[in-house]
Design a protein around this motif. Sequence first.
Motif, PDB file in Angstrom:
ATOM      1  N   GLU A 122       0.717  -1.139   0.074  1.00 18.51           N
ATOM      2  CA  GLU A 122      -0.131  -0.141  -0.006  1.00 18.51           C
ATOM      3  C   GLU A 122       0.924   1.226   0.007  1.00 18.51           C
ATOM      4  O   GLU A 122       1.821   1.439   0.929  1.00 18.51           O
ATOM      5  N   ILE A 123       0.652   2.166  -1.027  1.00 16.98           N
ATOM      6  CA  ILE A 123       1.405   3.399  -0.742  1.00 16.98           C
ATOM      7  C   ILE A 123       0.587   4.323   0.132  1.00 16.98           C
ATOM      8  O   ILE A 123      -0.661   4.535  -0.173  1.00 16.98           O
ATOM      9  N   LEU A 124       1.103   4.839   0.915  1.00 18.24           N
ATOM     10  CA  LEU A 124       0.305   5.596   1.961  1.00 18.24           C
ATOM     11  C   LEU A 124      -0.039   7.329   1.344  1.00 18.24           C
ATOM     12  O   LEU A 124       0.835   7.574   0.716  1.00 18.24           O
ATOM     13  N   PRO A 125      -1.158   7.758   1.931  1.00 16.87           N
ATOM     14  CA  PRO A 125      -1.377   8.970   1.692  1.00 16.87           C
ATOM     15  C   PRO A 125      -0.052  10.175   1.982  1.00 16.87           C
ATOM     16  O   PRO A 125       0.500   9.957   3.200  1.00 16.87           O
ATOM     17  N   PRO A 126       0.098  11.030   1.091  1.00 18.61           N
ATOM     18  CA  PRO A 126       1.007  12.102   1.359  1.00 18.61           C
ATOM     19  C   PRO A 126       0.787  12.916   2.656  1.00 18.61           C
ATOM     20  O   PRO A 126      -0.505  13.054   2.805  1.00 18.61           O
ATOM     21  N   LEU A 127       1.832  13.326   3.484  1.00 16.33           N
ATOM     22  CA  LEU A 127       1.346  14.202   4.447  1.00 16.33           C
ATOM     23  C   LEU A 127       1.964  15.583   4.339  1.00 16.33           C
ATOM     24  O   LEU A 127       3.076  15.587   3.753  1.00 16.33           O
ATOM     25  N   THR A 128       1.616  16.499   4.911  1.00 17.70           N
ATOM     26  CA  THR A 128       1.844  17.932   4.814  1.00 17.70           C
ATOM     27  C   THR A 128       2.951  17.963   6.151  1.00 17.70           C
ATOM     28  O   THR A 128       2.576  17.991   7.202  1.00 17.70           O
ATOM     29  N   ILE A 129       4.176  18.447   5.976  1.00 16.43           N
ATOM     30  CA  ILE A 129       5.228  18.604   7.036  1.00 16.43           C
ATOM     31  C   ILE A 129       5.264  20.037   7.069  1.00 16.43           C
ATOM     32  O   ILE A 129       5.952  20.534   6.105  1.00 16.43           O
ATOM     33  N   VAL A 130       5.632  20.535   8.242  1.00 17.80           N
ATOM     34  CA  VAL A 130       5.834  22.135   8.483  1.00 17.80           C
ATOM     35  C   VAL A 130       6.527  22.092   9.667  1.00 17.80           C
ATOM     36  O   VAL A 130       6.634  21.183  10.419  1.00 17.80           O
ATOM     37  N   SER A 131       7.294  23.321   9.687  1.00 24.41           N
ATOM     38  CA  SER A 131       8.193  23.540  10.913  1.00 24.41           C
ATOM     39  C   SER A 131       7.539  24.328  11.824  1.00 24.41           C
ATOM     40  O   SER A 131       6.827  25.378  11.684  1.00 24.41           O
ATOM     41  N   PRO A 132       7.526  23.823  13.442  1.00 23.23           N
ATOM     42  CA  PRO A 132       8.388  22.754  13.683  1.00 23.23           C
ATOM     43  C   PRO A 132       7.617  21.266  13.681  1.00 23.23           C
ATOM     44  O   PRO A 132       6.205  21.605  13.563  1.00 23.23           O
ATOM     45  N   ALA A 133       8.098  20.417  13.562  1.00 18.09           N
ATOM     46  CA  ALA A 133       7.385  19.114  13.440  1.00 18.09           C
ATOM     47  C   ALA A 133       8.078  18.116  14.281  1.00 18.09           C
ATOM     48  O   ALA A 133       9.115  17.887  14.761  1.00 18.09           O
ATOM     49  N   PHE A 134       6.988  17.252  14.911  1.00 17.94           N
ATOM     50  CA  PHE A 134       7.267  16.277  15.955  1.00 17.94           C
ATOM     51  C   PHE A 134       7.107  14.957  15.297  1.00 17.94           C
ATOM     52  O   PHE A 134       6.229  14.467  14.518  1.00 17.94           O
ATOM     53  N   PHE A 135       8.174  14.101  15.580  1.00 18.18           N
ATOM     54  CA  PHE A 135       8.311  12.690  15.023  1.00 18.18           C
ATOM     55  C   PHE A 135       8.785  11.773  16.110  1.00 18.18           C
ATOM     56  O   PHE A 135       9.339  12.153  17.042  1.00 18.18           O
ATOM     57  N   SER A 136       8.304  10.543  15.796  1.00 23.12           N
ATOM     58  CA  SER A 136       8.896   9.478  16.490  1.00 23.12           C
ATOM     59  C   SER A 136       9.904   8.577  15.673  1.00 23.12           C
ATOM     60  O   SER A 136      10.026   8.844  14.363  1.00 23.12           O
ATOM     61  N   CYS A 137      10.563   7.819  15.904  1.00 25.22           N
ATOM     62  CA  CYS A 137      11.613   7.071  15.177  1.00 25.22           C
ATOM     63  C   CYS A 137      11.110   5.710  14.892  1.00 25.22           C
ATOM     64  O   CYS A 137      10.712   5.238  15.968  1.00 25.22           O
ATOM     65  N   MET A 138      11.222   5.340  13.548  1.00 27.97           N
ATOM     66  CA  MET A 138      10.981   4.102  13.286  1.00 27.97           C
ATOM     67  C   MET A 138      12.008   3.231  12.841  1.00 27.97           C
ATOM     68  O   MET A 138      11.914   2.032  13.036  1.00 27.97           O
ATOM     69  N   SER A 139      13.292   3.884  13.442  1.00 31.30           N
ATOM     70  CA  SER A 139      14.534   3.158  13.343  1.00 31.30           C
ATOM     71  C   SER A 139      15.531   4.314  13.987  1.00 31.30           C
ATOM     72  O   SER A 139      15.304   5.259  13.751  1.00 31.30           O
ATOM     73  N   PRO A 140      16.819   3.654  14.480  1.00 31.58           N
ATOM     74  CA  PRO A 140      17.463   4.593  15.430  1.00 31.58           C
ATOM     75  C   PRO A 140      18.077   5.626  14.100  1.00 31.58           C
ATOM     76  O   PRO A 140      18.388   5.302  13.057  1.00 31.58           O
ATOM     77  N   ILE A 141      18.124   6.930  14.665  1.00 27.32           N
ATOM     78  CA  ILE A 141      19.056   7.730  13.924  1.00 27.32           C
ATOM     79  C   ILE A 141      20.537   7.969  14.124  1.00 27.32           C
ATOM     80  O   ILE A 141      20.957   7.760  15.350  1.00 27.32           O
ATOM     81  N   VAL A 142      21.107   7.880  13.089  1.00 35.01           N
ATOM     82  CA  VAL A 142      22.640   7.904  13.137  1.00 35.01           C
ATOM     83  C   VAL A 142      23.259   9.072  12.552  1.00 35.01           C
ATOM     84  O   VAL A 142      22.913   9.632  11.335  1.00 35.01           O
ATOM     85  N   VAL A 143      24.157   9.876  13.293  1.00 36.57           N
ATOM     86  CA  VAL A 143      24.805  11.238  12.994  1.00 36.57           C
ATOM     87  C   VAL A 143      26.216  10.962  13.128  1.00 36.57           C
ATOM     88  O   VAL A 143      26.636  10.483  14.354  1.00 36.57           O
ATOM     89  N   THR A 144      26.817  11.529  12.289  1.00 34.77           N
ATOM     90  CA  THR A 144      28.510  11.461  12.344  1.00 34.77           C
ATOM     91  C   THR A 144      28.907  12.863  12.239  1.00 34.77           C
ATOM     92  O   THR A 144      28.143  13.701  11.852  1.00 34.77           O
TER      93      THR A 144
END
Length: 262
Positions: A122-144
């Motif tokens: 299933e292709i999910l419906p598009p979402l509108t993303i504006v700043s600021p935006a609140f997210f949960s993590c579906m996988s860990p975030i990696v930053v170097t």
Amino acid sequence: MRLKIIFLPMQRKFVLPINLNAFIRSLIREHITEFGSLCEEQVYGIDKSRGKFNEEFDCYTFSQLHIPHRQIKGDQIVGEQCEVSLFVSSPNEPFIYCLMQALSELDKVMIADTPFSLSELEILPPLTIVSPAFFSCMSPIVVTHPSDFEYIQFALPQDYDLSKYLSEIMRLRYEDCTGVALPEAEIQLQFDANYVLKRGGKITKLINIPNPENGANLRVKGFLAPIILSGDEKLIRFAFDSGLGVMTSDGFGMLESLGAPV
């Protein structure tokens, strides 16, 4: 664009390695590269002499494999016959359409050594993303962060310049994927303070990713917590579509929108 994939195990009980990133990545790349000349040459820019994606098309991310009622036994996941879900996201819409088509033509897929049938795409419906935006993590975030050393230095949640490193990474990735430079774009990352407090500050994860080809482990340090992103909305949108941070095509940095922060 985001694709939801529902698998059904073809065995009553099944066992998977606890770290599945390399297997999921191989599944995506294998079936995309095998699917027709249109996807290979016109959509993905595959260099057939190398037999792999060109870097500028390596612009996607995927979630952890969600297995209800699973049990962790050592370095293995033990599951029973129930729906297993995976999400794949990319700003490159043809990538998602071709992946969906490629998977729809399969009788079964192998994840590690376990066979699954495909129950739903299933292709999910598009979402509108504006700043600021609140997210949960579906996988860990990696930053170097930039380093003159030969080895990778992973940034930690408490690093003072975390947002600076993240902005640099996302600007470079945006330009690689779109060909458009955003030299002044910045994003700021904040962690959900209540979640961090509840976890006693323990939001860092050390992930060992085995290489299926040689068995060697890649030790990756990331973090997993609800976050607020503010700043340039093009970069925030890109982070939602392609993953936040580095190693996104290895299954890191996938976000789920929770709307505007309260």
